[in-house]
Design an enzyme around this catalytic site. Structure first.
Site, PDB file in Angstrom:
ATOM      1  CB  CYS A 356     -75.155   6.799 -18.156  1.00  0.00           C
ATOM      2  SG  CYS A 356     -76.833   7.410 -18.570  1.00  0.00           S
ATOM      3  NE  ARG A 385     -80.904  15.750 -21.006  1.00  0.00           N
ATOM      4  CZ  ARG A 385     -80.736  15.644 -19.805  1.00  0.00           C
ATOM      5  NH1 ARG A 385     -81.231  16.148 -18.712  1.00  0.00           N
ATOM      6  NH2 ARG A 385     -79.789  14.683 -19.320  1.00  0.00           N
ATOM      7  CD  GLN A 403     -75.698  15.284 -18.192  1.00  0.00           C
ATOM      8  OE1 GLN A 403     -75.244  14.536 -18.881  1.00  0.00           O
ATOM      9  NE2 GLN A 403     -76.779  15.530 -17.567  1.00  0.00           N
ATOM     10  CG  ASP A 405     -72.470  12.683 -16.993  1.00  0.00           C
ATOM     11  OD1 ASP A 405     -72.715  12.107 -15.783  1.00  0.00           O
ATOM     12  OD2 ASP A 405     -73.125  12.057 -17.763  1.00  0.00           O
ATOM     13  CG  HIS A 407     -71.335   7.270 -16.181  1.00  0.00           C
ATOM     14  ND1 HIS A 407     -70.952   8.108 -17.292  1.00  0.00           N
ATOM     15  CD2 HIS A 407     -72.502   7.479 -15.770  1.00  0.00           C
ATOM     16  CE1 HIS A 407     -72.021   8.534 -17.661  1.00  0.00           C
ATOM     17  NE2 HIS A 407     -73.122   8.610 -16.964  1.00  0.00           N
ATOM     18  CE  LYS A 487     -83.774  13.510  -9.275  1.00  0.00           C
ATOM     19  NZ  LYS A 487     -83.894  14.505 -10.506  1.00  0.00           N
ATOM     20  CG  HIS A 533     -75.713   7.534 -13.703  1.00  0.00           C
ATOM     21  ND1 HIS A 533     -75.863   7.478 -15.039  1.00  0.00           N
ATOM     22  CD2 HIS A 533     -76.200   6.393 -13.103  1.00  0.00           C
ATOM     23  CE1 HIS A 533     -76.445   6.396 -15.311  1.00  0.00           C
ATOM     24  NE2 HIS A 533     -76.632   5.565 -14.285  1.00  0.00           N
TER      25      HIS A 533
END
Length: 667
Positions: A356, A385, A403, A405, A407, A487, A533
């Site tokens: 992000c 991570r 990911q 992902d 946004h 979420k 997200h």
RNA sequence: GCUGGUGUAGCUCAGUCGGCAGAGCGCGUCCUUGGUAAGGACGAGGUCUCGGGUUCAAAUCCCGACACCAGCUCCA
């Protein structure tokens, strides 16, 4: 005379002092035989419970058909196991808790000896003795003080601790001890209940089977460590897992399912099919092999196509970004133990654990107008991570992953529609992979979080509103949200009934504030955009692992690393076979030629083990007819078909992303 | 991170009491030319996870590290 009301609405009078068991007998001897426990005025009770007071009492006799009865069976089996462990190891065993869980039960023990898997048969044998003796479960109500004395004198420190917490009223529901069956509660008079089975006394709320002889089928499964009360600062106990069923058949079916799950383990299949590997040189970092890359790339090609269709643009942001950025985003405060740091020219940098902040910088790169919102910015972002060593698990828990992902920057009033758009996209994507059973959870503001109450309320409302607009059932997890946003989490259930968390949708009003995002509104004023997200597959690597287990390695044609193997019957036909394979490849199919000197049966066996969906046998007849003899891995020999026709048919199957018939045995 | 277990050929695994490193599959070569789940012969392949220790001698016993497995804790 007391009156009871039965589930069918009928009422009947029962003798004063009658037990639930005798009421069952009064209703019918078949029912009395099948009775396991009962629900009396909404409370689960033993069959020995006396129906006291005139009532009318609501009474439901539970037989082995009910889920409550199954839980009671398993909880009782846990007690029998504890009794057996005490017999096998001696009186110095200290007992933790022993609840029923989703597919069975466990009991935690503290003892100096190590319990090994090899010891389980001995314990099981001892349990069978108790079962054969039909040892009764005897319920006793005693003052908490007395129970404490009893536990103290027998050295049951953990039970003493539980009693102390019960007395203090601090044993709150939802604690690690969340299994209701495990949690003794003080009666109205400060009394607690004890259950005796064989020579084992346990602090326990019950209810239980009338006697151990009512346990028809059980199996102890494995031993593992477990912290007392789930607290990593407390002692580690030894936990034995087991399961029990009302019929041998149900037990066998369950064991077969476990066996099938082991057979489908993605680590096993990944090795067998040469999809990926792990190495000591990089624990938690997957190496994708050529065959694994084929599957991954097919997934991504599909993913890009549907995202384009849904109005997304794609970006890519750097893996390493300055530490200062992560301070600004709040990740450093909330997450630094799990981040990797590095140094570039004296300055401190972090390896990104999320995408992000990078996306935010792109948003900030130029002035934004309401006319261009919503901006749906997707990123297949590679994140790292630092997962603790003990939690790594094949592709399902790794330290580096991609990911899927995105946004979404939008006007606050567009939030709910955008969330709905994501929900639709999720449906489309999961449906394509054949995940039918999808569950949704909503997680709200956690203790450690950024932003204001109003932000969290607004954000949570947008998520809830979207769920309700779609009429989706969802479970709420209070305080389980991310530090910056509430979420929605998606859990998919695979064909073995196991649940995996994949997608997530987070409505974030805090990050735009922190990074001072703005857009020019129709009023020519600056406004603050909202941000969503979201990830749908979650981690691509992990999703691959889930797919492998879901399909058991039998990928649908569009994903299969090799889609067809051409198998000449003898090397006299190798030339034709090679041209057939070339034809398939020209049509965009992934085809291989097996020109080894083996017999066809051996070639078929090899292709089958490699889980190649189509085997094309060619010999004299096929050469003459420009055909192939098609063997479907799932359906078997389909007979000859012109090569062109097969190519058209297979290409069609790929285009439609058709799912293969389930090849699963034992289901 | 914690508790326990495991680590031997590419894979699955055997290896007794401390005494020359084994099998099946796979791989290579040759023979075999065949019709829907294993044709045959021969051969190559090992830092017994790594580091230390005990011993005349260690895959084997001891200590430590690492990785993996089961579970617990954790998972923005």
């Amino acid at each position: 005379m007391p009156t009871v009301r039965l589930p069918d609405g009928s009422a009947m009078e029962v003798a004063a002092g009658a037990s639930v068991a005798s009421v069952a007998q009064q209703i019918g001897s078949r029912l009395a035989q099948a009775a396991v426990a009962a629900r009396l005025n909404g409370q689960l009770v033993d069959l020995s419970t006396v129906v006291a007071g005139d009532g009318p009492h609501d009474l439901e006799i539970l037989t082995d058909k009910s889920d409550d009865a199954l839980r009671i069976l398993r909880h009782s089996t846990a007690h029998v196991m504890a009794a057996a462990v005490r017999r096998v190891y001696g009186n110095h065993v200290k007992f933790g808790i022993g609840p029923a869980i989703e597919d069975g039960f466990y009991y935690d023990f503290d003892l100096p000896e190590r319990i090994a898997d090899e010891d389980l048969p001995r314990i099981e044998a001892e349990m069978q003795k108790i079962i054969l003796a039909a040892a009764p479960f005897v319920r006793e109500e005693v003052p908490a003080q007395e129970a404490a004395r009893l536990m103290q004198s027998s050295g049951q420190d953990y039970k003493v601790e539980l009693l102390r917490d019960i007395a203090a009223g601090s044993l709150a529901p939802g604690e690690q001890l969340s299994q209701a069956e495990a949690k003794p509660v003080p009666g109205p008079s400060g009394a607690v209940t004890l259950y005796r089975t064989a020579d084992f006394v346990d602090l326990c709320r019950g209810p239980h089977l009338p006697h151990a002889g009512r346990i028809p089928a059980l199996k102890l499964l494995n031993v593992a460590g477990s912290y007392w009360r789930g607290d990593s600062s407390r002692p580690m106990l030894q936990r034995i897992y087991g399961t029990a069923f009302f019929t041998k058949k149900a037990l066998d079916a369950h064991l077969a399912r476990l066996q099938e799950a082991r057979r489908r383990d993605h680590r096993r299949i990944g090795k067998d099919l040469d999809l990926f590997s792990f190495h000591d040189e990089g624990p938690g970092f997957a190496f994708m092999h050529p065959a694994g890359m084929v599957v991954l790339n097919e997934i991504l090609e599909f993913w890009r196509a549907v995202h384009l269709d849904a109005g997304y643009v794609e970006v890519r942001t750097p893996t390493i970004l300055s530490r200062e950025l992560w301070l600004r985003s709040g990740h450093w405060d909330n997450y630094r133990e799990a981040m990797y740091f590095t140094q570039i020219d004296e300055a401190s940098y972090a390896v990104k654990p999320m995408n992000c902040p990078g996306g935010l910088l792109i948003y900030l790169n130029k002035p934004r107008s309401y006319r261009n919102l919503p901006l749906r910015m997707a990123e297949l972002g590679l994140v790292h991570r630092h997962e603790k060593s003990g939690v790594l698990h094949g592709l399902l828990r790794v330290r580096q992953f991609t990911q899927d992902d995105a946004h979404i920057f939008c006007l606050p009033e567009q939030l709910q529609d955008e969330v709905l758009g994501v929900i639709n996209l999720v449906d489309r994507i999961y449906g394509t992979f054949g995940f039918q059973d999808v569950r949704v959870e909503l997680s709200t503001r956690p203790e450690h979080s950024i932003g204001t109450d109003e932000m969290w309320e607004h954000a949570t409302r947008a998520l809830r509103g979207a769920l309700e607009a779609r009429g989706l059932a969802y479970k709420v997890n209070e305080g389980e949200g991310a530090f910056y946003a509430p979420k929605i989490d998606y859990h998919v259930r695979d064909c073995l009934g196991r649940s995996w968390q994949c997608g997530t949708i987070q409505v974030d009003l805090a990050m735009p504030e922190r990074f001072n995002l703005t857009y020019a509104g129709a009023d020519n004023q600056e406004h603050r955009p909202a941000m969503i997200h979201r990830a749908i597959l979650g981690s691509i690597e992990r999703f691959l692992g889930i797919l492998i287990e879901h399909y058991g390695g039998d990928f649908p044609l569009w994903l299969a690393p090799v889609q067809a193997a051409v198998l000449p019957v003898s090397d006299r036909f190798n030339a034709y076979a090679a041209s057939a394979a070339a034809g398939l490849r020209q049509a965009g199919l992934r085809a291989e030629l097996d020109d080894s000197s083996d017999k066809v049966s051996a070639k078929i066996r090899r292709a089958t083990l490699r889980k190649i969906p189509y085997m094309l046998v060619v010999g004299e007849k096929e050469v003459a007819a420009r055909s192939v003899s098609v063997r479907d891995k799932a359906a078997g020999d389909l007979g000859a078909e012109p090569l062109d026709a097969f190519i058209r048919r297979a290409a069609q199957e790929v285009r439609e992303k058709r799912l293969r018939p389930k090849a699963a045995a034992a289901l």
